[in-house]
Design a protein around this motif. Sequence first.
Motif, PDB file in Angstrom:
ATOM      1  N   TYR A  11      75.602  56.924   2.567  1.00 24.90           N
ATOM      2  CA  TYR A  11      75.554  57.885   1.452  1.00 24.90           C
ATOM      3  C   TYR A  11      74.170  57.857   0.827  1.00 24.90           C
ATOM      4  O   TYR A  11      73.482  56.838   0.864  1.00 24.90           O
ATOM      5  CB  TYR A  11      76.639  57.579   0.398  1.00 24.90           C
ATOM      6  N   TRP A  12      73.768  58.964   0.197  1.00 25.10           N
ATOM      7  CA  TRP A  12      72.462  59.071  -0.434  1.00 25.10           C
ATOM      8  C   TRP A  12      72.220  57.908  -1.397  1.00 25.10           C
ATOM      9  O   TRP A  12      73.089  57.608  -2.221  1.00 25.10           O
ATOM     10  CB  TRP A  12      72.344  60.383  -1.231  1.00 25.10           C
ATOM     11  N   ARG A  67      79.534  61.337  -4.282  1.00 24.01           N
ATOM     12  CA  ARG A  67      80.860  61.227  -3.657  1.00 24.01           C
ATOM     13  C   ARG A  67      81.030  59.877  -2.971  1.00 24.01           C
ATOM     14  O   ARG A  67      82.153  59.440  -2.705  1.00 24.01           O
ATOM     15  CB  ARG A  67      81.071  62.376  -2.677  1.00 24.01           C
ATOM     16  N   PHE A 114      79.707  66.344   8.938  1.00 23.82           N
ATOM     17  CA  PHE A 114      78.930  67.447   8.350  1.00 23.82           C
ATOM     18  C   PHE A 114      78.006  66.953   7.246  1.00 23.82           C
ATOM     19  O   PHE A 114      76.868  67.399   7.126  1.00 23.82           O
ATOM     20  CB  PHE A 114      79.890  68.513   7.810  1.00 23.82           C
ATOM     21  N   ALA A 115      78.507  66.055   6.393  1.00 24.65           N
ATOM     22  CA  ALA A 115      77.722  65.638   5.217  1.00 24.65           C
ATOM     23  C   ALA A 115      78.182  64.251   4.774  1.00 24.65           C
ATOM     24  O   ALA A 115      79.313  63.844   5.043  1.00 24.65           O
ATOM     25  CB  ALA A 115      77.924  66.645   4.083  1.00 24.65           C
ATOM     26  N   PRO A 116      77.299  63.509   4.063  1.00 25.30           N
ATOM     27  CA  PRO A 116      77.715  62.231   3.497  1.00 25.30           C
ATOM     28  C   PRO A 116      78.732  62.453   2.368  1.00 25.30           C
ATOM     29  O   PRO A 116      78.668  63.513   1.734  1.00 25.30           O
ATOM     30  CB  PRO A 116      76.420  61.629   2.943  1.00 25.30           C
ATOM     31  N   PRO A 117      79.598  61.519   2.058  1.00 27.23           N
ATOM     32  CA  PRO A 117      79.670  60.175   2.616  1.00 27.23           C
ATOM     33  C   PRO A 117      80.310  60.127   4.005  1.00 27.23           C
ATOM     34  O   PRO A 117      81.157  60.958   4.334  1.00 27.23           O
ATOM     35  CB  PRO A 117      80.564  59.430   1.599  1.00 27.23           C
ATOM     36  N   GLN A 129      84.003  63.227   5.228  1.00 20.73           N
ATOM     37  CA  GLN A 129      84.924  63.772   4.212  1.00 20.73           C
ATOM     38  C   GLN A 129      85.560  62.628   3.407  1.00 20.73           C
ATOM     39  O   GLN A 129      86.346  61.830   3.938  1.00 20.73           O
ATOM     40  CB  GLN A 129      86.020  64.669   4.818  1.00 20.73           C
ATOM     41  N   THR A 130      85.230  62.615   2.126  1.00 25.62           N
ATOM     42  CA  THR A 130      85.690  61.548   1.233  1.00 25.62           C
ATOM     43  C   THR A 130      87.203  61.312   1.341  1.00 25.62           C
ATOM     44  O   THR A 130      87.659  60.165   1.468  1.00 25.62           O
ATOM     45  CB  THR A 130      85.324  61.919  -0.223  1.00 25.62           C
TER      46      THR A 130
HETATM   47  N1  GSH Z   1      83.940  67.834   1.123  1.00 25.96           N
HETATM   48  C1  GSH Z   1      82.936  66.817   1.345  1.00 25.96           C
HETATM   49  C2  GSH Z   1      81.666  67.238   0.636  1.00 25.96           C
HETATM   50  C3  GSH Z   1      80.492  66.433   1.120  1.00 25.96           C
HETATM   51  C4  GSH Z   1      79.231  66.823   0.377  1.00 25.96           C
HETATM   52  O1  GSH Z   1      79.135  67.912  -0.209  1.00 25.96           O
HETATM   53  N2  GSH Z   1      78.270  65.912   0.414  1.00 25.96           N
HETATM   54  C5  GSH Z   1      77.015  66.163  -0.295  1.00 25.96           C
HETATM   55  C6  GSH Z   1      76.596  64.930  -1.053  1.00 25.96           C
HETATM   56  S1  GSH Z   1      77.811  64.532  -2.298  1.00 25.96           S
HETATM   57  C7  GSH Z   1      75.941  66.527   0.701  1.00 25.96           C
HETATM   58  O2  GSH Z   1      75.041  65.761   0.981  1.00 25.96           O
HETATM   59  N3  GSH Z   1      76.041  67.749   1.210  1.00 25.96           N
HETATM   60  C8  GSH Z   1      75.067  68.296   2.139  1.00 25.96           C
HETATM   61  C9  GSH Z   1      75.461  69.683   2.527  1.00 25.96           C
HETATM   62  O3  GSH Z   1      76.531  70.150   2.133  1.00 25.96           O
HETATM   63  O4  GSH Z   1      74.666  70.299   3.218  1.00 25.96           O
HETATM   64  C10 GSH Z   1      83.461  65.461   0.828  1.00 25.96           C
HETATM   65  O5  GSH Z   1      84.324  65.471  -0.057  1.00 25.96           O
HETATM   66  O6  GSH Z   1      83.026  64.406   1.318  1.00 25.96           O
END
Ligand code: GSH
Length: 240
Positions: A7-8, A14, A56-59, A70-71
Amino acid sequence: MTYELHYWPGLQGRGEFVRLALETAGADYVDIARGQDGLERMTDVFDDPAQPHPPFAPPVLKDGDLLIGQTAAILLYLGPRLGLAPDSEGDRLWTHQIQLTIADLVTEAHDTHHPVATGLYYEDQMAEAARRAADFRANRLPKFLDWFERILTRNPTSGGGPWLVGDRTTYADLSLFQALEGLSYAFPKAMARLLPDRPRLQRLHAAVLTLPRLRAYIDRGPRIPFNQQDILRRYPELDD
Ligand SMILES: N[C@@H](CCC(=O)N[C@@H](CS)C(=O)NCC(=O)O)C(=O)O
């Protein structure tokens, strides 16, 4: 096995929903992006061409060869392994449903300061943010809080206790605690107006703070304070 959390660095974000579960259970984990070459190591997880399930994205949680994004999916996986999930399938689905609703709330709260585009600065969307935040405070936030208060009141197997599902702590309790913390940071005045009428939410928040490992983590870290890079930010003009 040591869990890897990707995670960042520099914000709770998240990732904190996952961290609270790992910390509360005393699990062995490494916060990869906060360590040496952390961001590179995190990016590798997304860019690895051999990875059949690229997130797709962190975490993201890595457990051996298993990679989960996905959290809510991460917590669905960790819950039973950390002793933070109920026993029956029905109750596990209910816990997951609550977690997904918390995720919706977090996204809507984030969108109050970035209603047009996440890639733009807040300063480029202040007028839209003011409109979005006004509606959030007047309609959406009370609707979410009322639902959480209602399901706390209705929990049929609470045994008089403070928890959302059954009579034991689940990861959903930790996540609702975290959402309340973030909302109170971002909207201190709105939350001061809304919380007194919702005693169950207050009771849950206080009960989570009595969990010994979680309390130690909050008091002594490595919990990073909320800040203006986080998903929930304090812009006084967006509060009551
Ligand atoms: N639905 C995902 C959302 C993940 C998300 O939006 N992560 C953010 C950081 S909190 C991110 O880095 N997103 C990059 C992006 O969406 O391109 C979850 O609940 O984990």
